[in-house]
Design a protein around this motif. Structure first.
Motif, short mmCIF file in Angstrom:
data_model
loop_
_atom_site.label_atom_id
_atom_site.label_comp_id
_atom_site.label_asym_id
_atom_site.label_seq_id
_atom_site.Cartn_x
_atom_site.Cartn_y
_atom_site.Cartn_z
N ARG A 1 56.58 57.51 16.90
CA ARG A 1 57.60 57.86 17.89
C ARG A 1 58.92 57.13 17.61
NH1 ARG A 1 55.99 58.12 23.98
NH2 ARG A 1 58.01 59.17 23.91
N ILE A 2 58.83 55.89 17.16
CA ILE A 2 60.04 55.16 16.78
C ILE A 2 60.74 55.87 15.62
CG2 ILE A 2 60.87 53.07 15.61
CD1 ILE A 2 60.56 52.47 18.46
N SER A 3 59.96 56.31 14.66
CA SER A 3 60.53 57.01 13.50
C SER A 3 61.23 58.29 13.90
CB SER A 3 59.42 57.31 12.47
OG SER A 3 58.88 56.11 11.95
N GLU A 4 60.64 59.00 14.87
CA GLU A 4 61.26 60.24 15.36
C GLU A 4 62.61 59.96 16.02
OE1 GLU A 4 58.27 61.75 17.93
OE2 GLU A 4 56.97 62.48 16.30
N ILE A 5 62.69 58.87 16.76
CA ILE A 5 63.96 58.51 17.40
C ILE A 5 64.99 58.12 16.34
CG2 ILE A 5 65.08 56.83 18.94
CD1 ILE A 5 62.41 56.74 20.49
N TYR A 6 64.57 57.34 15.36
CA TYR A 6 65.48 56.94 14.28
C TYR A 6 66.01 58.15 13.51
CZ TYR A 6 63.88 52.02 14.63
OH TYR A 6 63.59 50.75 15.04
N ALA A 7 65.18 59.17 13.37
CA ALA A 7 65.53 60.31 12.52
C ALA A 7 66.56 61.23 13.15
CB ALA A 7 64.27 61.11 12.18
N TYR A 8 66.79 61.10 14.45
CA TYR A 8 67.74 62.00 15.10
C TYR A 8 69.15 61.80 14.54
CZ TYR A 8 70.74 64.22 18.47
OH TYR A 8 71.72 64.99 19.05
N GLU A 9 69.81 62.88 14.26
CA GLU A 9 71.18 62.83 13.76
C GLU A 9 72.12 63.29 14.88
OE1 GLU A 9 72.25 61.53 11.11
OE2 GLU A 9 70.29 61.12 10.23
N PRO A 10 72.99 62.41 15.36
CA PRO A 10 73.88 62.77 16.48
C PRO A 10 74.90 63.82 16.09
CG PRO A 10 74.52 60.67 15.54
CD PRO A 10 73.23 61.05 14.88
N LEU A 11 75.26 64.64 17.06
CA LEU A 11 76.30 65.64 16.87
C LEU A 11 77.51 65.22 17.69
CD1 LEU A 11 74.16 68.89 17.27
CD2 LEU A 11 74.90 67.82 15.14
N GLU A 12 78.65 65.23 17.09
CA GLU A 12 79.86 64.82 17.80
C GLU A 12 80.17 65.73 18.98
OE1 GLU A 12 81.62 62.18 17.44
OE2 GLU A 12 80.54 61.41 15.71
N THR A 13 79.67 66.97 18.90
CA THR A 13 79.99 67.94 19.95
C THR A 13 79.03 67.87 21.12
OG1 THR A 13 78.65 69.59 18.80
CG2 THR A 13 81.02 69.54 18.32
N SER A 14 77.97 67.06 21.01
CA SER A 14 76.99 67.00 22.10
C SER A 14 76.38 65.62 22.18
CB SER A 14 75.86 68.02 21.88
OG SER A 14 74.86 67.87 22.86
N HIS A 15 76.19 65.15 23.39
CA HIS A 15 75.54 63.86 23.60
C HIS A 15 74.06 64.04 23.91
CE1 HIS A 15 79.74 62.33 24.90
NE2 HIS A 15 79.52 62.01 23.64
N ARG A 16 73.62 65.26 23.97
CA ARG A 16 72.24 65.50 24.35
C ARG A 16 71.33 65.36 23.14
NH1 ARG A 16 71.37 68.82 29.03
NH2 ARG A 16 73.30 69.28 30.09
N ILE A 17 70.11 64.80 23.40
CA ILE A 17 69.07 64.78 22.38
C ILE A 17 67.79 65.27 23.04
CG2 ILE A 17 70.07 62.98 20.94
CD1 ILE A 17 68.34 60.95 22.27
N PRO A 18 66.92 65.94 22.29
CA PRO A 18 65.72 66.53 22.89
C PRO A 18 64.77 65.47 23.40
CG PRO A 18 65.63 66.67 20.50
CD PRO A 18 67.01 66.21 20.83
N MET A 19 64.15 65.74 24.53
CA MET A 19 63.20 64.81 25.11
C MET A 19 61.89 64.81 24.34
SD MET A 19 64.56 63.24 27.63
CE MET A 19 63.15 62.60 28.51
N ALA A 20 61.33 63.60 24.17
CA ALA A 20 60.03 63.50 23.51
C ALA A 20 58.94 63.83 24.50
CB ALA A 20 59.85 62.08 22.96
N GLY A 21 57.79 64.17 23.98
CA GLY A 21 56.70 64.50 24.88
C GLY A 21 56.07 63.29 25.49
#
Length: 394
Positions: A374-394
């Motif tokens: 789960r930590i690796s999944e969070i690290y892997a997220y690439e932010p988008l300048e156009t959105s502050h939203r990130i998908p919720m983990a299960g």
């Protein structure tokens, strides 16, 4: 993967430094605020600021992520923070309402920015406290709330079988360096009262207490600290009764060895943001008696241990506003502790049943492999300048 941390202390070891395949870089002494805070606290007598900013020009190449504990980063690199209570963390300022503190507003902007890709709450209670804080910041509420994950600390199993309890002497163990804050005095009071009432004796219980008796200050008590006479009374009971064995300090490996031979752990704590020792006790197959503050009901449900119940405030803590309130709460802690002790003595099969459930919840809810994933999944997220939203983990 290259991960920068802001230290290598116990919180980082328990929540961040968990993957042997990663390259962790301790950025503590490369943090501008490591030096600014020294000036603020020692010279200017001001509050510590929980920020992390790498000294310009010294950031290592090819850094994948910065992972902090209770801190907010000033960085263009993506970063994550694990937190115990609230993020941003801002200490109280006399005469100022917390939500009006400019430091809090400034750091909220950093948490809302795209570079912050994850906020890891160590418990559901922590998430609830954070959401309450965000309700005072509607402009940031949705975007910051979407970054929150609840990820309980990992804990490997330290026993393979549940405790088999005989009809002989029950072994109880209390571990708390801050002896009085962690409830060591209440342990002594409960067992002493049971002993003097003839309910227990040297043949029925042995109580090992590991903790520093000189740590008398209890932050939970605020201005209503215990007297020297009270502390002397506790120390006299420890010396007088043979059911007690007190050790000021014990190495980590020796603590685990002790817990593996313990029937019931004890943590009737006055204040704890989590209760890491409970995880270690449970992982040893040792069910625990705890209070009901903060995350303890989450990690010590009635099926796996015993809870001391008392009303809590909106921060999930005991509210102590007078000496009388403190003594009233202490009486509740001691009386319920006595009830749970006697229940265990009279119903020993329940110890084995709770031991089995404690091991099971550690295996399922604190699996180190799942935590690393789960930590690796969070690290892997690439932010988008156009959105502050990130998908919720299960």
């Amino acid at each position: 993967m290259k991960v920068i941390t802001s230290g290598e202390g116990y919180p980082e070891k328990r929540n961040i430094l968990v993957n042997a395949d990663y390259h962790y870089i301790n950025g503590k002494k490369k943090n501008v605020y490591f030096y600014l805070n020294a000036i603020r606290q020692k010279i200017l007598k001001k509050n510590k600021i929980f920020r992390f900013q790498y000294v310009p020009g010294l950031l290592p190449a090819n850094v994948d992520v910065i992972h902090l504990f209770n801190e907010v980063a000033i960085s263009q690199n993506k970063w994550v923070t694990t937190f115990e209570t609230e993020i941003p963390r801002v200490l109280p300022v006399a005469g100022m309402v917390k939500t009006e503190n400019p430091e809090l507003h400034m750091q909220m902007k950093l948490v809302a920015a795209p570079a912050c890709v994850g906020l890891i709450a160590i418990s559901e209670v922590t998430r609830s406290i954070q959401l309450r804080l965000l309700s005072s910041f509607p402009a940031y509420q949705e975007m910051i709330a979407s970054k929150i994950r609840v990820l309980h600390p990992p804990q490997p199993l330290l026993a393979s079988q549940p405790r088999i309890v005989s009809a002989g002497k029950l072994q109880f163990t209390f571990v708390g360096n801050e002896f009085y804050r962690k409830g060591g005095a209440e342990v002594v009071l409960a067992f002493t009262e049971l002993y003097e009432a003839g309910e227990i004796d040297e043949g029925s219980v042995q109580v090992t207490l590991v903790g520093d008796l000189s740590r008398q200050h209890n932050i939970a008590h605020g201005q209503f600290q215990d007297s020297e006479a009270f502390c002397s009374k506790i120390e006299m009971s420890l010396e007088r009764l043979s059911i007690f064995q007190h050790v000021t300090f014990m190495k980590s490996g020796d603590v685990i060895a002790r817990l593996q031979q313990t029937d019931i752990g004890l943590l009737p704590t006055w204040q704890d943001t989590y209760g890491f020792s409970v995880l270690e006790m449970q992982a040893c197959g040792c069910p625990v008696i705890t209070t009901n503050i903060r995350a303890l009901p989450e990690i010590n449900p009635a099926t796996a241990g015993w809870l001391i119940e008392h009303p809590i405030n909106e921060m999930y803590e005991y509210e102590i506003d007078s000496l009388q309130t403190k003594e009233r709460i202490r009486k509740v802690l001691v009386e319920q502790l006595k009830v749970h002790i006697m229940d265990a003595l009279q119903n020993r099969q329940s110890i084995s049943q709770r031991s089995e459930q404690a091991l099971e919840r550690i295996r399922i809810e604190h699996d180190p492999a799942i935590f690393r994933q789960r930590i690796s999944e969070i690290y892997a997220y690439e932010p988008l300048e156009t959105s502050h939203r990130i998908p919720m983990a299960g």
